[in-house]
Motif scaffolding. Sequence first.
Motif, PDB file in Angstrom:
ATOM      1  N   LEU A 119      -6.586   4.118  -3.578  1.00 32.50           N
ATOM      2  CA  LEU A 119      -6.124   2.899  -2.902  1.00 32.50           C
ATOM      3  C   LEU A 119      -7.286   2.167  -2.247  1.00 32.50           C
ATOM      4  CD1 LEU A 119      -2.883   4.301  -1.224  1.00 32.50           C
ATOM      5  CD2 LEU A 119      -3.005   2.727  -3.159  1.00 32.50           C
ATOM      6  N   LEU A 120      -8.226   2.922  -1.707  1.00 35.65           N
ATOM      7  CA  LEU A 120      -9.342   2.325  -0.977  1.00 35.65           C
ATOM      8  C   LEU A 120     -10.478   1.884  -1.899  1.00 35.65           C
ATOM      9  CD1 LEU A 120     -10.509   1.707   1.852  1.00 35.65           C
ATOM     10  CD2 LEU A 120     -11.496   4.007   1.836  1.00 35.65           C
TER      11      LEU A 120
ATOM     12  N   CYS B 130       0.800  -1.225   0.000  1.00 34.22           N
ATOM     13  CA  CYS B 130       0.000   0.000   0.000  1.00 34.22           C
ATOM     14  C   CYS B 130       0.838   1.283   0.000  1.00 34.22           C
ATOM     15  CB  CYS B 130      -0.974  -0.040   1.184  1.00 34.22           C
ATOM     16  SG  CYS B 130      -2.106   1.358   1.253  1.00 34.22           S
ATOM     17  N   PRO B 131       1.834   1.413   0.866  1.00 34.58           N
ATOM     18  CA  PRO B 131       2.602   2.666   0.880  1.00 34.58           C
ATOM     19  C   PRO B 131       3.359   2.908  -0.418  1.00 34.58           C
ATOM     20  CG  PRO B 131       2.977   1.416   2.886  1.00 34.58           C
ATOM     21  CD  PRO B 131       2.254   0.506   1.942  1.00 34.58           C
ATOM     22  N   VAL B 132       3.818   1.846  -1.063  1.00 38.46           N
ATOM     23  CA  VAL B 132       4.554   1.987  -2.320  1.00 38.46           C
ATOM     24  C   VAL B 132       3.611   2.432  -3.432  1.00 38.46           C
ATOM     25  CG1 VAL B 132       6.038   0.827  -3.976  1.00 38.46           C
ATOM     26  CG2 VAL B 132       6.144   0.195  -1.558  1.00 38.46           C
ATOM     27  N   ALA B 133       2.431   1.803  -3.462  1.00 38.05           N
ATOM     28  CA  ALA B 133       1.435   2.196  -4.459  1.00 38.05           C
ATOM     29  C   ALA B 133       1.009   3.651  -4.236  1.00 38.05           C
ATOM     30  CB  ALA B 133       0.223   1.271  -4.372  1.00 38.05           C
ATOM     31  N   ARG B 134       0.890   4.054  -2.980  1.00 34.37           N
ATOM     32  CA  ARG B 134       0.520   5.433  -2.665  1.00 34.37           C
ATOM     33  C   ARG B 134       1.541   6.412  -3.199  1.00 34.37           C
ATOM     34  NH1 ARG B 134       0.236   5.092   2.585  1.00 34.37           N
ATOM     35  NH2 ARG B 134      -2.011   4.775   2.665  1.00 34.37           N
ATOM     36  N   ALA B 135       2.805   6.101  -2.956  1.00 32.36           N
ATOM     37  CA  ALA B 135       3.885   6.979  -3.429  1.00 32.36           C
ATOM     38  C   ALA B 135       3.861   7.093  -4.948  1.00 32.36           C
ATOM     39  CB  ALA B 135       5.230   6.456  -2.943  1.00 32.36           C
ATOM     40  N   ALA B 136       3.575   5.983  -5.624  1.00 32.83           N
ATOM     41  CA  ALA B 136       3.537   6.001  -7.090  1.00 32.83           C
ATOM     42  C   ALA B 136       2.405   6.893  -7.584  1.00 32.83           C
ATOM     43  CB  ALA B 136       3.369   4.582  -7.619  1.00 32.83           C
TER      44      ALA B 136
ATOM     45  N   MET C 126       1.100   9.384  -6.025  1.00 28.99           N
ATOM     46  CA  MET C 126       1.366  10.779  -5.681  1.00 28.99           C
ATOM     47  C   MET C 126       2.432  11.411  -6.562  1.00 28.99           C
ATOM     48  SD  MET C 126       1.005  10.598  -1.526  1.00 28.99           S
ATOM     49  CE  MET C 126       1.530  12.293  -1.252  1.00 28.99           C
ATOM     50  N   GLU C 127       3.053  10.604  -7.422  1.00 30.78           N
ATOM     51  CA  GLU C 127       3.956  11.172  -8.418  1.00 30.78           C
ATOM     52  C   GLU C 127       3.189  11.982  -9.450  1.00 30.78           C
ATOM     53  OE1 GLU C 127       7.456  10.870  -8.832  1.00 30.78           O
ATOM     54  OE2 GLU C 127       7.275  10.269  -6.744  1.00 30.78           O
ATOM     55  N   LEU C 128       1.913  11.655  -9.616  1.00 29.85           N
ATOM     56  CA  LEU C 128       1.105  12.354 -10.605  1.00 29.85           C
ATOM     57  C   LEU C 128       0.777  13.761 -10.122  1.00 29.85           C
ATOM     58  CD1 LEU C 128      -1.430   9.495 -11.393  1.00 29.85           C
ATOM     59  CD2 LEU C 128       0.399  10.310 -12.895  1.00 29.85           C
ATOM     60  N   PRO C 129       0.802  14.727 -11.049  1.00 32.94           N
ATOM     61  CA  PRO C 129       0.413  16.080 -10.670  1.00 32.94           C
ATOM     62  C   PRO C 129      -1.074  16.117 -10.323  1.00 32.94           C
ATOM     63  CG  PRO C 129       0.636  15.922 -13.046  1.00 32.94           C
ATOM     64  CD  PRO C 129       1.135  14.622 -12.468  1.00 32.94           C
ATOM     65  N   GLY C 130      -1.397  16.815  -9.254  1.00 33.56           N
ATOM     66  CA  GLY C 130      -2.789  16.914  -8.844  1.00 33.56           C
ATOM     67  C   GLY C 130      -3.242  15.778  -7.956  1.00 33.56           C
ATOM     68  N   VAL C 131      -2.334  14.853  -7.656  1.00 39.47           N
ATOM     69  CA  VAL C 131      -2.666  13.744  -6.768  1.00 39.47           C
ATOM     70  C   VAL C 131      -1.833  13.854  -5.498  1.00 39.47           C
ATOM     71  CG1 VAL C 131      -2.778  11.246  -6.478  1.00 39.47           C
ATOM     72  CG2 VAL C 131      -3.244  12.265  -8.712  1.00 39.47           C
ATOM     73  N   GLY C 132      -2.468  14.245  -4.416  1.00 40.39           N
ATOM     74  CA  GLY C 132      -1.809  14.303  -3.116  1.00 40.39           C
ATOM     75  C   GLY C 132      -2.212  13.102  -2.292  1.00 40.39           C
ATOM     76  N   GLU C 133      -1.992  13.200  -0.989  1.00 37.54           N
ATOM     77  CA  GLU C 133      -2.246  12.059  -0.118  1.00 37.54           C
ATOM     78  C   GLU C 133      -3.729  11.674  -0.100  1.00 37.54           C
ATOM     79  OE1 GLU C 133      -0.582  12.732   3.697  1.00 37.54           O
ATOM     80  OE2 GLU C 133      -1.061  10.722   4.432  1.00 37.54           O
ATOM     81  N   LYS C 134      -4.608  12.662  -0.078  1.00 31.79           N
ATOM     82  CA  LYS C 134      -6.032  12.359   0.033  1.00 31.79           C
ATOM     83  C   LYS C 134      -6.559  11.613  -1.192  1.00 31.79           C
ATOM     84  CE  LYS C 134     -10.556  13.016  -0.266  1.00 31.79           C
ATOM     85  NZ  LYS C 134     -11.379  12.933  -1.480  1.00 31.79           N
ATOM     86  N   ILE C 135      -6.284  12.154  -2.367  1.00 29.77           N
ATOM     87  CA  ILE C 135      -6.782  11.518  -3.587  1.00 29.77           C
ATOM     88  C   ILE C 135      -6.144  10.152  -3.778  1.00 29.77           C
ATOM     89  CG2 ILE C 135      -6.744  11.693  -6.107  1.00 29.77           C
ATOM     90  CD1 ILE C 135      -7.290  14.675  -5.806  1.00 29.77           C
ATOM     91  N   ALA C 136      -4.851  10.038  -3.475  1.00 30.85           N
ATOM     92  CA  ALA C 136      -4.190   8.735  -3.576  1.00 30.85           C
ATOM     93  C   ALA C 136      -4.882   7.720  -2.672  1.00 30.85           C
ATOM     94  CB  ALA C 136      -2.720   8.867  -3.201  1.00 30.85           C
ATOM     95  N   ASN C 137      -5.222   8.122  -1.464  1.00 28.74           N
ATOM     96  CA  ASN C 137      -5.891   7.201  -0.551  1.00 28.74           C
ATOM     97  C   ASN C 137      -7.277   6.807  -1.055  1.00 28.74           C
ATOM     98  OD1 ASN C 137      -3.953   6.715   1.423  1.00 28.74           O
ATOM     99  ND2 ASN C 137      -4.407   8.627   2.483  1.00 28.74           N
ATOM    100  N   CYS C 138      -7.968   7.716  -1.702  1.00 32.12           N
ATOM    101  CA  CYS C 138      -9.271   7.368  -2.280  1.00 32.12           C
ATOM    102  C   CYS C 138      -9.112   6.260  -3.313  1.00 32.12           C
ATOM    103  CB  CYS C 138      -9.914   8.601  -2.929  1.00 32.12           C
ATOM    104  SG  CYS C 138     -10.571   9.792  -1.746  1.00 32.12           S
TER     105      CYS C 138
END
Length: 290
Positions: free
Chosen positions: A225-226, A203-209, A211-223
């Motif tokens: 992932l979930l 999960c943390p690795v996928a999150r970091a990947a 969040m590499e995208l512009p406009g994707v921070g922690e919140k959107i990444a978590n959405c």
Amino acid sequence: MTERVERILLPVRDYGLDATLTSGQAFRWRQRGAGWEGVVGGRWVYLESSAAGIHAAANATGGDHGWDWLVHYLQANVILDDILHTFPDDRPLGESVAACRGLRLLRQDPWECLASFICSSTKQIVQIQQIIELLCQRYGQPLVTPTARSPEFSFPSPARIASLSEADLRLCKMGFRAPYLREAAQAIDTGRLDLEHLRTLPCPVARAALMELPGVGEKIANCVLLFAYGFPEAFPVDVWIMRALRKLYFPKRKPTPNRLRRFVETYFGPNAGYAQQYLFHFMRTRRDVI
DNA sequence: AACCAGGACACAA
DNA sequence: TTGTGTCATGGT
């Protein structure tokens, strides 16, 4: 063109279809009659719940794997009680579970989910729905639907959106999010980001990947992932959840982001994401209580 | 009619 | 590390 509608009853218990489809995780479901009309995996679908389970109608697809795609999308095979038993035993969560009986997490397509949430920042859910509908109507492909029904469209592919200009996307009322969506589509279309590969990562690795995208921070990444990859520990913190957490669990002073992260991933347990969805839906539907 | 929405980002201190 | 302005649009 001719089309044949097939029907099935999914004999699932404890499934709050209305709560699930209106809880801000998917944006393409519209109420129609006693049920809901939407698009899953490029197919028109109608869903209606009853005491016996969920009645579904969709176009015949040629009998590949029957209705597995829908069972998977709805996560109808999940034993909800097994999830709920892992929640901490506190009052706000208990009230949320009681008020949102049967609320589930869907398992959505990663690209549609990612694109949708890129368009979600500082937008109300009704506006997100409008943006997504415009996007599909303008740039999706027409789908086979039962006759005498309004046309439905697929969610446009990464390649399709990557081929559009920022101005094209702004016609869908997504404002400053347009370049974000375009760049994300290009990253995926060119293979710079492999959304299918993310399934295999921690999960943390996928999150970091993500969040590499512009406009994707922690919140959107978590959405994503979930709601798409099914990491049950992913815990999106939006303004509603932040308000709830501060009032319920940090009444003194507001926690730092790091403090908040450690709290949600320890306190709410292995299915923190589910707990989050219950709190979120409860806050939005029974604003007066908390 | 102001206020705010399932945020992210650049930049300041 | 934490705070502020900015971005675009329209619902309530």
